[in-house]
Design a protein around this motif. Structure first.
Motif, PDB file in Angstrom:
ATOM      1  N   PHE A   1       0.857  -1.183   0.000  1.00  0.00           N
ATOM      2  CA  PHE A   1       0.000   0.000   0.000  1.00  0.00           C
ATOM      3  C   PHE A   1       0.889   1.228   0.000  1.00  0.00           C
ATOM      4  N   LYS A   2       0.284   2.339  -0.296  1.00  0.00           N
ATOM      5  CA  LYS A   2       0.958   3.618  -0.121  1.00  0.00           C
ATOM      6  C   LYS A   2      -0.050   4.581   0.469  1.00  0.00           C
ATOM      7  N   VAL A   3       0.465   5.645   1.043  1.00  0.00           N
ATOM      8  CA  VAL A   3      -0.395   6.629   1.685  1.00  0.00           C
ATOM      9  C   VAL A   3      -0.069   7.995   1.100  1.00  0.00           C
ATOM     10  N   ILE A   4      -1.104   8.667   0.640  1.00  0.00           N
ATOM     11  CA  ILE A   4      -0.955  10.023   0.101  1.00  0.00           C
ATOM     12  C   ILE A   4      -1.412  10.989   1.191  1.00  0.00           C
ATOM     13  N   VAL A   5      -0.577  11.983   1.484  1.00  0.00           N
ATOM     14  CA  VAL A   5      -0.907  12.999   2.486  1.00  0.00           C
ATOM     15  C   VAL A   5      -1.351  14.259   1.746  1.00  0.00           C
ATOM     16  N   VAL A   6      -2.558  14.711   2.049  1.00  0.00           N
ATOM     17  CA  VAL A   6      -3.108  15.910   1.398  1.00  0.00           C
ATOM     18  C   VAL A   6      -3.251  17.001   2.448  1.00  0.00           C
ATOM     19  N   GLU A   7      -2.562  18.105   2.211  1.00  0.00           N
ATOM     20  CA  GLU A   7      -2.638  19.259   3.102  1.00  0.00           C
ATOM     21  C   GLU A   7      -3.235  20.469   2.386  1.00  0.00           C
TER      22      GLU A   7
ATOM     23  N   HIS B   1      -5.412  17.720   7.682  1.00  0.00           N
ATOM     24  CA  HIS B   1      -4.783  16.863   6.675  1.00  0.00           C
ATOM     25  C   HIS B   1      -5.704  15.680   6.359  1.00  0.00           C
ATOM     26  N   LEU B   2      -5.517  15.142   5.171  1.00  0.00           N
ATOM     27  CA  LEU B   2      -6.252  13.965   4.745  1.00  0.00           C
ATOM     28  C   LEU B   2      -5.245  12.918   4.292  1.00  0.00           C
ATOM     29  N   LEU B   3      -5.430  11.691   4.777  1.00  0.00           N
ATOM     30  CA  LEU B   3      -4.614  10.572   4.321  1.00  0.00           C
ATOM     31  C   LEU B   3      -5.451   9.724   3.378  1.00  0.00           C
ATOM     32  N   VAL B   4      -4.860   9.347   2.252  1.00  0.00           N
ATOM     33  CA  VAL B   4      -5.519   8.470   1.291  1.00  0.00           C
ATOM     34  C   VAL B   4      -4.732   7.162   1.277  1.00  0.00           C
ATOM     35  N   PHE B   5      -5.370   6.069   1.706  1.00  0.00           N
ATOM     36  CA  PHE B   5      -4.734   4.759   1.753  1.00  0.00           C
ATOM     37  C   PHE B   5      -5.005   4.049   0.433  1.00  0.00           C
ATOM     38  N   VAL B   6      -3.934   3.725  -0.270  1.00  0.00           N
ATOM     39  CA  VAL B   6      -4.018   3.150  -1.606  1.00  0.00           C
ATOM     40  C   VAL B   6      -3.432   1.739  -1.585  1.00  0.00           C
TER      41      VAL B   6
ATOM     42  N   ALA C   1     -12.921   5.474  -8.276  1.00  0.00           N
ATOM     43  CA  ALA C   1     -12.466   5.768  -9.639  1.00  0.00           C
ATOM     44  C   ALA C   1     -12.077   7.242  -9.784  1.00  0.00           C
ATOM     45  N   ALA C   2     -12.858   8.111  -9.187  1.00  0.00           N
ATOM     46  CA  ALA C   2     -12.559   9.549  -9.259  1.00  0.00           C
ATOM     47  C   ALA C   2     -11.277   9.870  -8.489  1.00  0.00           C
ATOM     48  N   TYR C   3     -11.061   9.220  -7.357  1.00  0.00           N
ATOM     49  CA  TYR C   3      -9.819   9.419  -6.609  1.00  0.00           C
ATOM     50  C   TYR C   3      -8.631   8.930  -7.428  1.00  0.00           C
ATOM     51  N   ARG C   4      -8.788   7.785  -8.062  1.00  0.00           N
ATOM     52  CA  ARG C   4      -7.700   7.233  -8.885  1.00  0.00           C
ATOM     53  C   ARG C   4      -7.330   8.237  -9.978  1.00  0.00           C
ATOM     54  N   GLU C   5      -8.349   8.800 -10.615  1.00  0.00           N
ATOM     55  CA  GLU C   5      -8.105   9.786 -11.670  1.00  0.00           C
ATOM     56  C   GLU C   5      -7.501  11.070 -11.088  1.00  0.00           C
ATOM     57  N   PHE C   6      -8.033  11.553  -9.972  1.00  0.00           N
ATOM     58  CA  PHE C   6      -7.563  12.790  -9.355  1.00  0.00           C
ATOM     59  C   PHE C   6      -6.070  12.720  -9.035  1.00  0.00           C
ATOM     60  N   PHE C   7      -5.634  11.580  -8.495  1.00  0.00           N
ATOM     61  CA  PHE C   7      -4.228  11.415  -8.110  1.00  0.00           C
ATOM     62  C   PHE C   7      -3.385  10.781  -9.223  1.00  0.00           C
ATOM     63  N   ASN C   8      -4.005  10.547 -10.381  1.00  0.00           N
ATOM     64  CA  ASN C   8      -3.306   9.961 -11.522  1.00  0.00           C
ATOM     65  C   ASN C   8      -2.607   8.652 -11.128  1.00  0.00           C
ATOM     66  N   LEU C   9      -3.362   7.772 -10.483  1.00  0.00           N
ATOM     67  CA  LEU C   9      -2.810   6.508 -10.001  1.00  0.00           C
ATOM     68  C   LEU C   9      -2.777   5.465 -11.112  1.00  0.00           C
ATOM     69  N   LYS C  10      -1.866   4.535 -10.976  1.00  0.00           N
ATOM     70  CA  LYS C  10      -1.758   3.424 -11.922  1.00  0.00           C
ATOM     71  C   LYS C  10      -2.944   2.478 -11.736  1.00  0.00           C
ATOM     72  N   GLU C  11      -3.133   1.610 -12.716  1.00  0.00           N
ATOM     73  CA  GLU C  11      -4.222   0.638 -12.654  1.00  0.00           C
ATOM     74  C   GLU C  11      -4.095  -0.282 -11.445  1.00  0.00           C
ATOM     75  N   ASP C  12      -2.859  -0.572 -11.044  1.00  0.00           N
ATOM     76  CA  ASP C  12      -2.612  -1.451  -9.894  1.00  0.00           C
ATOM     77  C   ASP C  12      -2.843  -0.765  -8.545  1.00  0.00           C
ATOM     78  N   ASP C  13      -3.082   0.533  -8.551  1.00  0.00           N
ATOM     79  CA  ASP C  13      -3.274   1.291  -7.313  1.00  0.00           C
ATOM     80  C   ASP C  13      -4.756   1.564  -7.105  1.00  0.00           C
ATOM     81  N   VAL C  14      -5.284   1.123  -5.955  1.00  0.00           N
ATOM     82  CA  VAL C  14      -6.714   1.260  -5.680  1.00  0.00           C
ATOM     83  C   VAL C  14      -6.908   1.985  -4.348  1.00  0.00           C
ATOM     84  N   PRO C  15      -7.467   3.201  -4.360  1.00  0.00           N
ATOM     85  CA  PRO C  15      -7.769   3.883  -3.104  1.00  0.00           C
ATOM     86  C   PRO C  15      -8.838   3.090  -2.347  1.00  0.00           C
ATOM     87  N   VAL C  16      -8.555   2.748  -1.076  1.00  0.00           N
ATOM     88  CA  VAL C  16      -9.499   1.909  -0.328  1.00  0.00           C
ATOM     89  C   VAL C  16     -10.075   2.590   0.918  1.00  0.00           C
TER      90      VAL C  16
END
Length: 185
Positions: free
Chosen positions: A46-52, A75-80, A161-176
């Protein structure tokens, strides 16, 4: 205060004080708790995106079912979840090679590839194991916030799907999951 007392203190905060921001030092402690969370084979798939940034949080609110806490949190954390498990095994094996040597790397990599290749071969199963590991990290982030007396709110209510597009994530990356944190209003 004890750990359990701190957990009793916490609740899913919905309204944050927009004038109070979490310090860089405390953010680092939360990130360290996530890094130290347990995961299967230690892979942390997984990875975590920090949004400030406030503009980003405002845009994310609309693709998060207009949940107010996203816009007003510090802050917002996005767990991918990373479903590229075999790639992650290779990355982790390289770390082992540097630390423990070639033999330990080969032994680890062979065992991990066999385990995940058999048990988690299809895409649905890969997503499940990666998401489960991300949720363990989310739990550690929530506990770290409670210890630091920082309010938090975990959420699943957002458009993946919108989060994936917003953060320009790869197909293998799924925000959960996402987690807003800051100080209660």
């Amino acid at each position: 205060m004890s750990f359990l007392t701190n957990l009793e203190w916490r609740f899913a905060t919905r309204d944050f004080d927009t004038n109070k921001k979490v310090s860089k030092e405390d953010i680092q402690k939360i990130k360290d708790a996530i890094r130290l969370s347990p995961s299967s084979y230690g892979l942390q798939p997984f990875k975590v995106i920090v949004v400030e940034d406030q503009k980003m949080k405002s845009k994310l609110t609309s693709i998060s079912f207009n949940q107010r806490q996203i816009e007003v949190c510090s802050h917002l954390l996005v767990f991918v979840a990373r479903t590229d498990i075999q790639t992650r095994i290779g990355e982790y094996a390289e770390l082992l090679k540097k630390r423990d040597g070639l033999f330990d790397r080969i032994k680890f990599e062979a065992g991990a590839r066999a385990f995940f290749g058999i048990k988690y071969a299809d895409e649905e199963k890969k997503l499940r194991i990666a998401a489960d590991q991300a949720y363990l990290a989310l739990g550690f982030a929530l506990a770290a916030c409670a210890e630091l007396k920082i309010d938090s709110c975990p959420m699943e209510g957002f458009d993946q799907a919108a989060y994936r597009e917003f953060f320009n994530l790869k197909e293998d990356d799924v925000p959960v999951a996402i987690m807003a944190f800051g100080y209660r209003s």
